[in-house]
Design an enzyme around this catalytic site. Structure first.
Site, PDB file in Angstrom:
ATOM      1  N   CYS A   1      59.473  86.330   2.335  1.00  0.00           N
ATOM      2  CA  CYS A   1      60.016  86.395   3.693  1.00  0.00           C
ATOM      3  C   CYS A   1      59.653  85.145   4.479  1.00  0.00           C
ATOM      4  O   CYS A   1      60.396  84.719   5.364  1.00  0.00           O
ATOM      5  CB  CYS A   1      59.516  87.641   4.408  1.00  0.00           C
ATOM      6  SG  CYS A   1      57.722  87.790   4.496  1.00  0.00           S
TER       7      CYS A   1
ATOM      8  N   HIS B   1      54.751  89.977   7.912  1.00  0.00           N
ATOM      9  CA  HIS B   1      56.170  89.840   7.596  1.00  0.00           C
ATOM     10  C   HIS B   1      56.788  88.818   8.532  1.00  0.00           C
ATOM     11  O   HIS B   1      56.479  88.774   9.726  1.00  0.00           O
ATOM     12  CB  HIS B   1      56.872  91.191   7.733  1.00  0.00           C
ATOM     13  CG  HIS B   1      58.315  91.163   7.332  1.00  0.00           C
ATOM     14  ND1 HIS B   1      58.726  90.806   6.055  1.00  0.00           N
ATOM     15  CD2 HIS B   1      59.447  91.427   8.033  1.00  0.00           C
ATOM     16  CE1 HIS B   1      60.049  90.867   5.995  1.00  0.00           C
ATOM     17  NE2 HIS B   1      60.509  91.239   7.176  1.00  0.00           N
TER      18      HIS B   1
END
Length: 771
Positions: free
Chosen positions: A111, A696
């Site tokens: 990510c 994230h």
């Protein structure tokens, strides 16, 4: 493959001529992108990457097969499509969405890469550079600092696919492989920092697209009293003599760095290029710590407290903060780190709080505060107490029983005149009375009555004679390097800064014999790890024999523990009202971060400056000023803080403007005739959610064609409004200069349909595909 054509070329003809000839013979339209492959003697195909070399340099032979490949309309190359993906590729070709609204598949902790790529992909002038194939003329295959053009080509493939409008999401596997090949730190599928990847990618693209084929040596020159504008112009020209690419044109600016020697007053002024600004966040000087307070009153359960202490404070500050909640004097507290049912470390009051991590389980024990006034005064000894359960374990003779630690350890104050095994048993039974049931007279073990009386046998009798019993407020024992008990006062905390308290007194093997069985449990001398002392045990953990550590273990038989020990009650605790307290962090403005970045500072001892005047390394003062700003300004918010003992992420809310970020007050000198050179609008944000060990990354980005903001979360894309962009997760900000945005904005055509909504307005569904 189409029908083959034959053509003749001289050995001095370029590969570019071969490509142009092939395009003519196969009637390829000018807007189509093509590339060449050559079939080698082994039957496999090799790319002819550099079209500037000659036929001779490419080692082409007469009769050799050359294949021309044409890029598909969805931005992919047919040779790069796996056979199993042909059907999906045809479905993508039929799909038509908004160019640039395309997700990136998470390959496994990638990510961070997806976030950086989405930010760069939404820099208008850089994306147009690749979409219009201007990069093909500037690929630098011979740059020793570059990646042979492979990073640039891999990034170009991604951009063309994402902006083809034929993909809902794409798989950046080839790009990930290229990055790992040239930067080993990104190999595998570990989590990384999006800003670190962004830094590598910008540098790699720059070197792969550097227009300077042969870098000349450039000597850096100091100002030496010359005017700033003259020195700045010289520094920028020197930079461009070695670095000239679309990355420099788009992202590079110029710093003014001023160093002043504290001794001779020499001033050094230099101008250095930069690709992004790493600005610090104003850091709070307070820290919130969670601790458990264990009272001497056995009826009170341990209390969980949330304390606000100075970030650079000491252990004593932690005790003072807890004293305000409990009313217990700080001099009657001892602080310990408990790990795996034992004392990992017992702290001195003078130790720094930075040595305690947020994940540590910190217990603060109330102990007796009676201190020695004279030689014959009454004193208390603080003994570390462990809990152990006897469990069956096999030895060579099948007669050995193992002992497992359980529960929370204790620090118990014992009067000096009650240092006998019998007295200690009753003291511990009293301290455990909240969760240990006293046996009735019928439950007494008859075998105990047959044991010889031990009440007159004092614990550490020979140690007391040598005055080696610790003073009140100290753990029994002290490092041989530390002052002796007679030198330490009652408020000096605990003895030794080692993992566990240590003493140079005679070992437990010299203690008088105690009763092996006494009512509910037996008492055993152990070392700091909770293992029983043996005569041949000579392990040295911190330079002092572990066998000299006077720890006491309460050993339980399984049946007695099950009958009299309440585990649920023993593990119970209460939360103080302060646990609900949250240290409020006031939001800061981006302007404050930039001001902090340009504030004068003194160099640290680890990074001194060599003064050319006094010929010595000096802790000079340093000040950075912005001199030349780039077309696209990348601002990296330094949210991750690293010190010797701690690492933390700053989740402070940074308020940043979406439009009209004005740098005029930070740039020297100012061009008053062109104020638009200092005003910027936001175009992308890389976000980081989570902490240090896990997290994230996502992206907010404004589409260059529609003007609509979107939220990119790996392969998911959704429209957002401007009031959703600002958050505590903002990590890297991309700003575009307003004059560049107006210059790059296409003129509207009367034949075109109405323009889509501007940023922040509800999107038209026909321009948006949500995955």
């Amino acid at each position: 493959m189409g029908t083959p054509h034959s053509a003749q070329f001289s050995q001095i003809d370029s590969i570019d001529l071969v490509l142009r000839t092939a395009r003519e013979k196969f009637l390829v339209r000018p807007e189509k992108e093509t590339r060449l492959w050559v079939k080698n003697s082994q039957g496999s195909f090799e790319r002819l990457c550099n079209t500037r070399v000659t036929v001779l340099d490419a080692a082409l032979k007469s009769g050799q097969l050359v294949v021309m490949e044409t890029r598909s309309k969805d931005g992919t190359w047919p040779s790069a499509q796996p056979q199993a993906g042909n059907k999906a590729s045809k479905e993508d070709e039929d799909f038509q969405g908004q160019p640039g609204i395309c997700g990136l598949t998470n390959l496994g902790n990638t990510c961070f890469m997806n976030s950086a790529l989405q930010c760069l992909s939404n820099v208008p002038q850089l994306t147009e550079y690749f979409l219009k194939n201007r990069y093909l003329e500037e690929l630098n295959f011979c740059n020793p600092l570059g990646m042979k053009g492979e990073i640039a080509e891999a990034y170009a493939d991604l951009v063309k696919q994402a902006w083809s409008g034929h993909h809902r999401s794409i798989v950046p596997q080839v790009f990930k492989t290229k990055v790992g090949h040239f930067a080993s730190q990104f190999l595998g599928y570990q989590q990384h920092d999006s800003q670190e990847l962004l830094s590598f990618l910008l540098d790699g693209l720059h070197e792969d697209l550097n227009r300077v084929k042969k870098k000349e040596y450039v000597e850096l020159c100091d100002a030496a009293g010359r005017p700033d504008h003259e020195v700045a112009q010289e520094a920028w020209q020197n930079h461009k003599r070695r670095n000239d690419s679309v990355i420099v044109d788009t992202f590079h600016g110029l710093f003014k760095s001023t160093l002043v020697c504290p001794d001779c007053g020499n001033v050094s002024v230099t101008f250095d290029p930069f690709c992004y600004l790493s600005v610090p966040l104003p850091v709070s000087h307070k820290r919130v710590m969670e601790v458990f307070f264990v009272s001497m009153d056995p009826r009170r359960k341990p209390e969980q407290h949330r304390l606000v202490v100075p970030k650079k404070g000491k252990i004593s500050d932690l005790c003072v903060a807890l004293a305000k909640h409990t009313g217990v004097s700080p001099e009657r507290m001892m602080v310990a780190d408990v790990f795996s049912h034992r004392f990992y470390k017992i702290y001195q009051l003078e130790e720094s709080l930075s040595s305690i991590l947020d994940r540590d389980d910190i217990f603060i024990y109330e102990v007796s505060g009676r201190s020695a006034i004279c030689e014959n005064s009454r004193e208390d000894v603080v003994l570390p107490i462990y809990l152990r359960e006897r469990t069956p374990a096999r030895d060579y003779n099948n007669s050995y029983y193992g002992l497992m630690l359980f529960g929370h350890p204790l620090l118990v104050s014992v009067p000096r005149d009650r240092l006998s095994w019998d007295s200690l048993y009753h003291i511990l039974l009293y301290r455990l009375s909240r969760y240990v049931t006293r046996p009735s007279s019928d439950d007494e073990d008859d075998g105990d009555e047959k044991d010889p009386p031990v009440t007159a046998s004092p614990i550490l009798a020979d140690m007391a004679a040598k005055d080696s019993i610790p003073k009140p407020g100290h753990v029994a024992g002290g490092s041989s390097q530390n002052p002796g008990p007679e030198q330490a006062g009652p408020s000096s905390g605990v003895a030794g800064g080692s993992r566990a308290p240590v003493n140079n007194s005679p070992g437990p093997s010299h203690w008088p014999q105690r009763a092996r069985r006494k009512h509910l449990f037996t008492l055993q001398t152990v070392n700091s790890n909770g293992t029983s002392d043996r005569s041949n045990f000579n392990e040295d953990t911190h330079g002092v024999s572990s066998s000299s550590q006077p720890y006491i273990a309460i050993d339980w038989e399984p049946e007695m523990k099950k009958r009299y020990y309440n585990e649920v009650e023993a593990e119970g605790y209460v939360k103080h009202d302060c646990v609900g307290y949250v240290l409020k962090k006031a939001p800061v403005r981006l302007r404050e971060c930039i001001e902090l970045f340009t504030t004068m500072e003194t160099l640290e001892k680890e990074n001194p400056w060599f003064c050319p005047s006094c010929k010595q390394h000096q802790l000079a003062t340093k000040k950075l000023d912005l001199w030349k700003l780039p077309e696209t300004l990348i601002i990296h918010l330094k949210r991750f803080s690293y010190t010797r003992f701690s690492r933390e992420k700053l989740d402070t809310l940074v308020e940043f403007p979406i439009r009209d970020l004005d740098f005029s007050e930070f740039v020297k000198p100012q061009n008053e005739s062109a104020p638009e050179l200092y005003k910027y609008d936001l175009i992308a944000v890389s976000n980081h959610y989570g902490g240090l060990r896990d997290g994230h990354y996502t992206t907010f980005a404004c589409n260059k064609d529609s003007g609509q903001w979107h939220y990119f979360d790996d392969n998911s894309v959704s429209p957002v409004t401007e009031n959703q962009i600002e958050s505590k997760a903002a990590y890297v900000l991309f700003y575009q200069r307003q004059d560049v945005a107006r210059r790059a904005k296409p003129q509207p055509d009367l034949s075109d349909p109405p323009a889509p909504p501007a940023c922040g307005q509800p999107p038209n569904s026909e321009f948006m595909d949500v995955n």
